[in-house]
Design an enzyme around this catalytic site. Sequence first.
Site, PDB file in Angstrom:
ATOM      1  N   HIS A   1       5.619  -2.081  15.093  1.00  0.00           N
ATOM      2  CA  HIS A   1       6.077  -0.690  14.960  1.00  0.00           C
ATOM      3  C   HIS A   1       6.818  -0.205  16.209  1.00  0.00           C
ATOM      4  O   HIS A   1       6.399  -0.447  17.335  1.00  0.00           O
ATOM      5  CB  HIS A   1       4.929   0.257  14.593  1.00  0.00           C
ATOM      6  CG  HIS A   1       3.868   0.455  15.621  1.00  0.00           C
ATOM      7  ND1 HIS A   1       3.928   1.457  16.575  1.00  0.00           N
ATOM      8  CD2 HIS A   1       2.696  -0.185  15.846  1.00  0.00           C
ATOM      9  CE1 HIS A   1       2.840   1.417  17.330  1.00  0.00           C
ATOM     10  NE2 HIS A   1       2.079   0.437  16.911  1.00  0.00           N
TER      11      HIS A   1
ATOM     12  N   ASP B   1       2.167  -0.206  23.376  1.00  0.00           N
ATOM     13  CA  ASP B   1       1.742  -0.122  21.975  1.00  0.00           C
ATOM     14  C   ASP B   1       2.828   0.658  21.229  1.00  0.00           C
ATOM     15  O   ASP B   1       2.882   1.869  21.323  1.00  0.00           O
ATOM     16  CB  ASP B   1       0.390   0.591  21.902  1.00  0.00           C
ATOM     17  CG  ASP B   1      -0.088   0.846  20.502  1.00  0.00           C
ATOM     18  OD1 ASP B   1       0.461   0.253  19.564  1.00  0.00           O
ATOM     19  OD2 ASP B   1      -1.019   1.668  20.340  1.00  0.00           O
TER      20      ASP B   1
ATOM     21  N   GLU C   1       3.713   3.997  12.243  1.00  0.00           N
ATOM     22  CA  GLU C   1       2.380   3.399  12.380  1.00  0.00           C
ATOM     23  C   GLU C   1       1.398   4.326  13.085  1.00  0.00           C
ATOM     24  O   GLU C   1       0.227   4.394  12.715  1.00  0.00           O
ATOM     25  CB  GLU C   1       2.480   2.069  13.133  1.00  0.00           C
ATOM     26  CG  GLU C   1       1.232   1.214  13.081  1.00  0.00           C
ATOM     27  CD  GLU C   1       0.175   1.566  14.119  1.00  0.00           C
ATOM     28  OE1 GLU C   1      -0.977   1.113  13.977  1.00  0.00           O
ATOM     29  OE2 GLU C   1       0.500   2.293  15.099  1.00  0.00           O
ATOM     30  N   GLU C   2       1.856   5.028  14.123  1.00  0.00           N
ATOM     31  CA  GLU C   2       0.937   5.838  14.929  1.00  0.00           C
ATOM     32  C   GLU C   2       0.310   6.994  14.155  1.00  0.00           C
ATOM     33  O   GLU C   2      -0.669   7.577  14.612  1.00  0.00           O
ATOM     34  CB  GLU C   2       1.645   6.367  16.180  1.00  0.00           C
ATOM     35  CG  GLU C   2       2.008   5.303  17.213  1.00  0.00           C
ATOM     36  CD  GLU C   2       0.808   4.673  17.903  1.00  0.00           C
ATOM     37  OE1 GLU C   2      -0.342   5.088  17.629  1.00  0.00           O
ATOM     38  OE2 GLU C   2       1.002   3.758  18.726  1.00  0.00           O
TER      39      GLU C   2
ATOM     40  N   ASP D   1       0.752  -6.352  16.713  1.00  0.00           N
ATOM     41  CA  ASP D   1       0.447  -5.081  17.374  1.00  0.00           C
ATOM     42  C   ASP D   1      -0.372  -5.407  18.617  1.00  0.00           C
ATOM     43  O   ASP D   1      -0.748  -6.556  18.846  1.00  0.00           O
ATOM     44  CB  ASP D   1      -0.319  -4.155  16.414  1.00  0.00           C
ATOM     45  CG  ASP D   1      -0.116  -2.687  16.726  1.00  0.00           C
ATOM     46  OD1 ASP D   1       0.170  -2.363  17.894  1.00  0.00           O
ATOM     47  OD2 ASP D   1      -0.236  -1.864  15.800  1.00  0.00           O
TER      48      ASP D   1
ATOM     49  N   HIS E   1      -3.049   3.704  24.897  1.00  0.00           N
ATOM     50  CA  HIS E   1      -2.738   5.119  24.701  1.00  0.00           C
ATOM     51  C   HIS E   1      -2.750   5.895  26.011  1.00  0.00           C
ATOM     52  O   HIS E   1      -2.792   7.130  26.013  1.00  0.00           O
ATOM     53  CB  HIS E   1      -3.667   5.769  23.670  1.00  0.00           C
ATOM     54  CG  HIS E   1      -3.342   5.373  22.268  1.00  0.00           C
ATOM     55  ND1 HIS E   1      -3.702   6.123  21.177  1.00  0.00           N
ATOM     56  CD2 HIS E   1      -2.680   4.303  21.761  1.00  0.00           C
ATOM     57  CE1 HIS E   1      -3.285   5.533  20.069  1.00  0.00           C
ATOM     58  NE2 HIS E   1      -2.658   4.412  20.404  1.00  0.00           N
TER      59      HIS E   1
END
Length: 338
Positions: free
Chosen positions: A62, A178, A210-211, A231, A311
């Site tokens: 993604h 990510d 995706e998030e 991922d 994150h």
Amino acid sequence: MERVVEILREILEIPSPTGYTKEVLTHIERKLDEAGIKTHYTTKGALLAYNHPEPELVIAGHVDTLGAMVRGILPDGHLSFTRVGGLLLPTFEGEYCTIITRSGKRYRGTLLLKNPSVHVNKDASKKERKEENMYIRLDAEVEKKGDTEKLGIRPGDFIAFDPKFEYVNGFVKAHFLDDKASVAVMIDLLLELADELEKLPMAFFFSPYEEVGHGGSAGYPPTTRELLVVDMGVVGEGVYGKETAVSIAAKDSSGPYDYEMTTTLIELAEKKGIPYVVDVFPYYGSDGSAALRAGWDFRVALIGPGVHASHGMERTHVKGLLATKNLIREYIEERFSQ
């Protein structure tokens, strides 16, 4: 610098919070087009890349990242915001950002605690870092709501945070590894395979949502039989991930991944001497999770380079990127050599 790291640097510099991925996808599209790789967009906005007419294996990653959106304009002209994805606010406090208006104008700002000066706020360090306690300080001479409205800023404008890329001793440090680390791996591998793609029944899928949980729910070629999601691998307490290795996920919070695909990936890593770990991710979902929930009838497995501090201010290593690329390539050769 390995080519994969240079590709990663390029795409990290292009803002792509979930919902605003057109710029990075256009960049990828042009790069692949130059290599003779055919691409097209799904209705939802994912980018598919393949030269074979009937892909059976799809490799997915993604391009969308965490970010924010203008929620409103405060009385002093600065901005309230809402998160896009699971932004870890304490890690992003003090970070510079770009506000992208619907008309294409761009303004700079900083994410701060409200009343952030310790010289007037003795409780600044104690305040919980959450949306209602923070704001975007706009780098413009504004004193009231009307001043900001005249700039063309309004609710719904995207806020993209700076990635802060740094490459040192083989480590890549940045926000948004990510999943741009995996996307860089996919692009690097695609460029290597460019001359072979017409005879390989496979496709690469660059997902834009995706998030927020639904990126991989639609848009695959109807001939797809397997989905290999690339991922980030989790690095932290209670898991086995390493930044210098590829993680093979047996299970995440959406459930176990396909047994046969996962076993083959483990066996290939063992046989080829690729640094790897097998892991279970407790708080994690992927485009594969979205695809399975949407009812797609194909097998799904999940791998990715180990990424520390997910994150937040993330870090991986070029060894992990290359281990991931090598494992994908070995899986392709295993899958289509029979």
